[in-house]
Design a protein around this motif. Sequence first.
Motif, short mmCIF file in Angstrom:
data_model
loop_
_atom_site.label_atom_id
_atom_site.label_comp_id
_atom_site.label_asym_id
_atom_site.label_seq_id
_atom_site.Cartn_x
_atom_site.Cartn_y
_atom_site.Cartn_z
N VAL A 46 75.91 17.54 37.13
CA VAL A 46 75.58 17.78 35.71
C VAL A 46 74.59 17.12 35.00
O VAL A 46 74.62 16.81 33.69
CB VAL A 46 77.14 17.44 34.82
CG1 VAL A 46 78.20 18.48 35.49
CG2 VAL A 46 77.68 16.15 35.10
N GLY A 47 73.98 16.09 35.81
CA GLY A 47 72.82 15.32 35.31
C GLY A 47 73.33 14.16 34.58
O GLY A 47 72.39 13.66 33.57
N ALA A 48 74.44 13.59 34.95
CA ALA A 48 74.84 12.36 34.15
C ALA A 48 74.25 11.09 34.46
O ALA A 48 74.20 9.87 33.80
CB ALA A 48 76.35 12.19 34.66
N PHE A 49 73.39 11.18 35.68
CA PHE A 49 72.63 10.04 36.08
C PHE A 49 71.27 10.00 36.00
O PHE A 49 70.39 9.26 36.40
CB PHE A 49 72.92 9.75 37.45
CG PHE A 49 74.29 9.48 38.00
CD1 PHE A 49 75.22 8.38 37.35
CD2 PHE A 49 74.90 10.26 38.71
CE1 PHE A 49 76.54 8.24 37.61
CE2 PHE A 49 76.21 9.98 39.24
CZ PHE A 49 77.04 9.20 38.57
N GLU A 50 70.73 10.75 34.91
CA GLU A 50 69.17 11.00 34.59
C GLU A 50 68.63 9.61 34.18
O GLU A 50 69.43 8.86 33.69
CB GLU A 50 69.19 12.19 33.62
CG GLU A 50 69.54 13.63 34.20
CD GLU A 50 69.48 14.49 33.35
OE1 GLU A 50 68.97 14.44 32.05
OE2 GLU A 50 69.48 15.71 33.73
N ALA A 51 67.30 9.58 33.97
CA ALA A 51 66.65 8.68 33.65
C ALA A 51 67.12 8.06 32.08
O ALA A 51 67.44 8.83 31.46
CB ALA A 51 65.21 8.79 33.49
N VAL A 99 79.76 15.80 31.79
CA VAL A 99 81.00 15.51 32.66
C VAL A 99 82.28 15.99 31.81
O VAL A 99 83.12 16.36 32.30
CB VAL A 99 81.17 13.92 32.95
CG1 VAL A 99 82.35 13.61 33.57
CG2 VAL A 99 80.13 13.63 33.84
N ARG A 100 82.48 15.50 30.59
CA ARG A 100 83.63 16.05 29.99
C ARG A 100 83.91 17.48 29.80
O ARG A 100 84.78 18.15 30.08
CB ARG A 100 83.83 15.27 28.60
CG ARG A 100 83.80 13.75 28.52
CD ARG A 100 84.03 13.30 27.15
NE ARG A 100 85.38 13.80 26.55
CZ ARG A 100 86.43 13.20 26.60
NH1 ARG A 100 86.59 12.13 27.27
NH2 ARG A 100 87.68 13.52 26.13
N ASP A 101 82.83 18.15 29.47
CA ASP A 101 82.69 19.68 29.25
C ASP A 101 83.15 20.24 30.69
O ASP A 101 83.79 21.25 30.99
CB ASP A 101 81.27 20.04 28.72
CG ASP A 101 81.04 19.77 27.38
OD1 ASP A 101 82.06 19.42 26.89
OD2 ASP A 101 79.69 19.75 27.01
N TYR A 102 82.43 19.72 31.87
CA TYR A 102 82.67 20.11 33.08
C TYR A 102 84.23 19.85 33.45
O TYR A 102 84.64 21.02 33.78
CB TYR A 102 82.01 19.30 34.21
CG TYR A 102 82.09 19.79 35.69
CD1 TYR A 102 81.50 20.79 36.11
CD2 TYR A 102 82.96 19.30 36.21
CE1 TYR A 102 81.58 21.20 37.47
CE2 TYR A 102 83.54 19.66 37.63
CZ TYR A 102 82.67 20.39 38.11
OH TYR A 102 82.91 21.12 39.48
N LEU A 103 84.74 18.85 33.21
CA LEU A 103 86.23 18.66 33.44
C LEU A 103 87.07 19.62 32.70
O LEU A 103 88.14 20.16 33.31
CB LEU A 103 86.68 17.04 33.37
CG LEU A 103 86.07 16.23 34.13
CD1 LEU A 103 86.30 14.59 33.57
CD2 LEU A 103 86.60 16.36 35.62
#
Length: 218
Positions: free
Chosen positions: A66-71, A92-96
Amino acid sequence: MTFPLSARRLCVLLITAACAALVPAHAAVAHPFGPPSTAKVGADGNRVTLAWLPAEDDWVALGRSVGAFEAPTTAADTSLTGEQKLARSTAVRDYLLAHVGVTQAGRPCAAELAPLERLLAEGARFSFECPERVVDVDVRVGALADLHEAYRTMLTAETPAEPAKALLTAEADTRRLRFDPSATGGTSLVAPAVALVAVLGVLAALLLRRRRYSDVRA
């Protein structure tokens, strides 16, 4: 046999490329085949609680998807740990919330996701408010299964339910649980039965005492 310099460089490049192609592929399929993630579910009155706890590398896979670790976009973001980036990610919250849910008689129960600050230790903690007192509900945990079909979740009921355990998979990510009404805010028949036995015992003792008293007087 001595290879020309260009030929030796070519061999090194080919071997390096082959290794680079193999290592990521192996890493990508390693964690789905490990132990399944766990989900503990309980019920009380109209509410269902669920705590989903995957392994650390599974959190990493979810965050990457989901791109949580992007720059980082600010200087403060550079000092965040991976866990903090996951916890602060709205994606992340939306995914969960999209992949974990509870329905009652076909109607979704209102979901609430607790803050994720201690997600590695406590997992993702959900609370679902259902329209009626919880007895039969359908519990869905489809997180990670969309990333790889080998991901699984072991669902365990913390309050008495049938079944007490169930394995959720990509093909079957939902399971109906029947909770014991006496353990979810309903009226238990155990306490009234115990009270009735106690009352009958007291009455029997009084009657026996009165009879003995009558026999003595006679």
